[in-house]
Structures are given as C-alpha cells and as structure tokens.
Design a protein around this motif. Structure first.
Motif, mmCIF file in Angstrom:
data_model
loop_
_atom_site.group_PDB
_atom_site.id
_atom_site.type_symbol
_atom_site.label_atom_id
_atom_site.label_comp_id
_atom_site.label_asym_id
_atom_site.label_seq_id
_atom_site.Cartn_x
_atom_site.Cartn_y
_atom_site.Cartn_z
ATOM 1 N N THR A 142 0.484 -1.411 0.495
ATOM 2 C CA THR A 142 0.037 0.366 0.305
ATOM 3 C C THR A 142 0.977 1.074 0.307
ATOM 4 O OG1 THR A 142 -0.144 -0.317 2.396
ATOM 5 C CG2 THR A 142 -1.556 -1.112 1.411
ATOM 6 N N ARG A 143 0.924 2.815 -0.259
ATOM 7 C CA ARG A 143 1.094 3.851 -0.132
ATOM 8 C C ARG A 143 1.438 4.165 0.804
ATOM 9 N NH1 ARG A 143 -2.841 8.050 -2.740
ATOM 10 N NH2 ARG A 143 -4.244 7.163 -1.259
ATOM 11 N N ASP A 144 1.121 3.519 2.101
ATOM 12 C CA ASP A 144 1.524 4.093 2.539
ATOM 13 C C ASP A 144 2.722 3.215 4.111
ATOM 14 O OD1 ASP A 144 -0.576 2.765 3.373
ATOM 15 O OD2 ASP A 144 -1.561 3.558 5.897
ATOM 16 N N THR A 145 2.168 2.054 3.048
ATOM 17 C CA THR A 145 3.395 1.112 4.114
ATOM 18 C C THR A 145 4.846 1.033 4.603
ATOM 19 O OG1 THR A 145 2.007 -1.191 3.016
ATOM 20 C CG2 THR A 145 3.817 -1.118 3.370
ATOM 21 N N VAL A 146 5.829 1.097 5.271
ATOM 22 C CA VAL A 146 6.719 1.507 5.944
ATOM 23 C C VAL A 146 7.225 -0.398 5.620
ATOM 24 C CG1 VAL A 146 8.161 2.343 7.182
ATOM 25 C CG2 VAL A 146 6.380 2.945 6.674
ATOM 26 N N PHE A 147 8.243 -0.193 5.009
ATOM 27 C CA PHE A 147 9.641 -1.275 6.073
ATOM 28 C C PHE A 147 10.416 -1.524 6.220
ATOM 29 C CE2 PHE A 147 12.458 -5.202 4.404
ATOM 30 C CZ PHE A 147 11.738 -6.077 4.781
ATOM 31 N N ALA A 148 11.562 -2.084 7.296
ATOM 32 C CA ALA A 148 12.400 -1.496 8.368
ATOM 33 C C ALA A 148 12.946 -2.715 7.978
ATOM 34 C CB ALA A 148 12.165 -1.034 10.004
ATOM 35 N N THR A 149 14.239 -2.523 7.514
ATOM 36 C CA THR A 149 15.370 -3.663 7.230
ATOM 37 C C THR A 149 16.160 -4.090 8.208
ATOM 38 O OG1 THR A 149 15.484 -3.289 5.186
ATOM 39 C CG2 THR A 149 17.954 -4.639 5.811
ATOM 40 N N CYS A 150 15.522 -5.284 8.851
ATOM 41 C CA CYS A 150 16.677 -6.012 10.079
ATOM 42 C C CYS A 150 17.904 -6.418 9.423
ATOM 43 C CB CYS A 150 15.724 -6.919 10.984
ATOM 44 S SG CYS A 150 14.188 -5.606 11.859
ATOM 45 N N ARG A 151 17.449 -7.529 8.727
ATOM 46 C CA ARG A 151 19.348 -8.502 8.028
ATOM 47 C C ARG A 151 19.093 -8.716 7.291
ATOM 48 N NH1 ARG A 151 16.609 -11.444 12.860
ATOM 49 N NH2 ARG A 151 15.975 -13.388 12.568
ATOM 50 N N PRO A 152 19.828 -9.207 6.419
ATOM 51 C CA PRO A 152 19.455 -10.117 5.016
ATOM 52 C C PRO A 152 19.463 -11.068 5.533
ATOM 53 C CG PRO A 152 21.744 -9.586 5.264
ATOM 54 C CD PRO A 152 21.242 -8.882 6.630
ATOM 55 N N LEU A 153 18.737 -11.796 4.374
ATOM 56 C CA LEU A 153 18.710 -13.614 4.252
ATOM 57 C C LEU A 153 18.826 -14.562 3.512
ATOM 58 C CD1 LEU A 153 16.978 -15.507 5.771
ATOM 59 C CD2 LEU A 153 14.702 -15.493 3.744
ATOM 60 N N THR A 154 19.093 -13.604 2.112
ATOM 61 C CA THR A 154 19.789 -14.129 0.905
ATOM 62 C C THR A 154 20.567 -12.967 -0.027
ATOM 63 O OG1 THR A 154 18.258 -14.084 -0.848
ATOM 64 C CG2 THR A 154 17.966 -16.357 0.828
ATOM 65 N N CYS A 155 21.017 -12.788 -1.324
ATOM 66 C CA CYS A 155 21.016 -12.038 -1.438
ATOM 67 C C CYS A 155 20.892 -11.048 -2.328
ATOM 68 C CB CYS A 155 22.028 -12.541 -2.949
ATOM 69 S SG CYS A 155 23.659 -13.287 -2.648
#
Length: 283
Positions: free
Chosen positions: A120-133
């Motif tokens: 959605t337009r207001d979605t925020v994704f805050a990265t925590c740690r890598p999983l794959t490349c």
C-alpha cells in the motif's frame, strides 16, 4: 498447504507452481465454513469481539481460523522445528525454495515470517537483516494482514495456540498483532508467494465483502455505547501499536526483542482494563 475439498481447481494450480519450484506439498484438508458445527461457532468470544467490531465473524472466517489451527497443531504434533503454511490460493515464485532453505538456517531467530506482502502507499518496510543475496527480513508498518503464506516455528505455534483458545479477530489479524501477542514476526522485502484466487474468494461467500450492508451485526451494534467502546479500543490499540513499532524494529535488528515489547503489552492490558467489560445488552 490448506485446501478445501471443493476447491479442486485451486489445488491443481498450486501443485503446478510447487512442482515448478521444486517443492513437495503436504495437503491438509481445510475446514469448510459451510459445514461448521455449533461447537465450532461457539469458539468465537463474542463478549470480547463486540467491543472491537460491530460484525460477527463469518462462518468462513471461523473455518479459516480452524484450518490454520489444524496446520499449527500438525506442526506441534510432528515435532518439526518449523513449517511453511500456505493457503491454496497462492502461487509460488522462483525464489520460494531458496528462501525456505535460508529460513531453515535461521532457526531460533524468529517466530513467524510472512511470505506474502500487501503493498500500500503508506507501507513502511524497516530492514532488520539480510536473508539471501536479494531478500531481507524486516518489520512492516502499518500492520500486515493476510495469512496466505508464512513460516512459523513449532515454539511459536504452541504459544499462539495456547493464547487463542477462542477467536476474537480474524486469524490473520490475530497473528500479526505483535504488540499484543508478543510474536517475533518478520516480513520479506519482496514476496515469494502471490495471491491468486482467480477472482473468487471463499471468505466472501459468508463475509459478504461485496454486500457490506448485509453483513451480520451484533444486536444494538450501532448504539452509542458500543460505538464508544469500539472507538476507545481502536484508540488504545493504535497508540500501543505505534509506540511499540520503533522498539520492535530496533530489537529485530538486535535480536533481543521480547523484553522491550513486554511493557507495551502490559500498557495495552492496563488500558483495556480501564474500559468496562459489559454493556447494556449482551450478545
């Protein structure tokens, strides 16, 4: 994979995409909302639900709840450390098997990882740690919804089942309310399953999303008392969710999330206790 017996087309479709991804599916018969018993309907906690929604849970929403409960119970019983649980209206993307392999190596570092994304337009994704490349684990705001695909650990399944002997929210909402249930839930920066119901929603058969005026309401649901109850609980929930999210992100990055969330869960409980439990009309 959860599959309604009458949804033969869906089963065939997901089995095709699973074969293309090199994945074997264990099929669990889903609970059909059109065939519920009175005892199954009685699992809804109406005393609590009418304080958060004017609408009753539909039969198919209850069936969906029971289906996911059945899958989690199977995980607990078979002793495996984790499982990917899929509904039958998803298609698997090419990275599916690789991501599941990577999650298996992350044992003990999460409770739930959602494999599907609502963008959605207001979605925020805050990265925590890598999983794959290409794929990372992170937190989502506002709350993610949908339970079409997720990985859950055996310990988390036990905890969730113990905490939800009766139903209040729909299963996807109940699972993703991290500020209330204490589950350590991550999302992926890009999904590895997509929703593909071919234009037919079994949930909507009884929830009547296409005819909202016909949805079943509690008696006196529009009375001022119950409207104020719902407003108060939405306000408390919103404050707790927003207050918890920054700590949720920080602790997701530090992998020590539980202690910081406990105070928000206590805050929510104390705030709800301040609101009356009963009203002039009971369900």
């Amino acid at each position: 994979m959860l599959n309604l017996l009458r949804a033969t087309g869906r089963r065939a479709q997901i089995e095709r995409t699973a074969a293309a991804a090199g994945v074997n599916l264990d099929v669990i018969e889903a609970v059909d909302g059109q065939k519920l018993t009175d005892a199954e309907r009685g699992l809804v906690d109406h005393r609590r639900r009418r304080r958060i929604s004017p609408y009753l849970l539909s039969d198919n929403e209850i069936g969906c709840w029971l289906s996911h409960r059945r899958a989690m119970q199977a995980l607990v019983a078979n002793g495996q450390p984790m499982a990917a649980i899929l509904e039958d209206d998803v298609a698997l993307l090419p990275d599916f098997a690789q991501v599941l392999d990577a999650l298996q190596q992350q044992s003990g570092r999460f409770d739930v990882v959602t494999l599907y994304r609502n963008f959605t337009r207001d979605t925020v994704f805050a990265t925590c740690r890598p999983l794959t490349c290409d794929i990372s684990l992170g937190r989502i705001a506002p709350m993610q919804t949908g339970a079409v695909g997720y990985v859950i650990t055996r310990d988390a399944a036990q905890k969730f089942l113990a905490a939800t002997p009766r139903f209040v929210h729909a299963v996807d909402k109940e699972m993703h309310r991290y500020w209330a249930n204490g589950l350590d839930i991550y999302a992926l920066n890009q999904p590895i399953v997509i929703h593909d119901d071919a234009g037919h929603s079994y949930l909507s058969e009884t929830r009547l999303d296409h005819r909202p005026k016909d949805r079943l309401k509690y008696p006196d649901a529009d009375a001022l008392y119950w409207r104020l109850q719902r407003f108060g609980h939405r306000a408390v929930d919103s404050v707790c969710k927003r207050a918890a999210f920054p700590a949720y992100v920080r602790q997701g990055r530090n992998e020590d999330w539980a202690s910081s969330l406990r105070k928000f869960i206590r805050l929510k409980g104390a705030a709800h206790q301040a609101l009356p439990l009963s009203g002039p009309v009971r369900a």
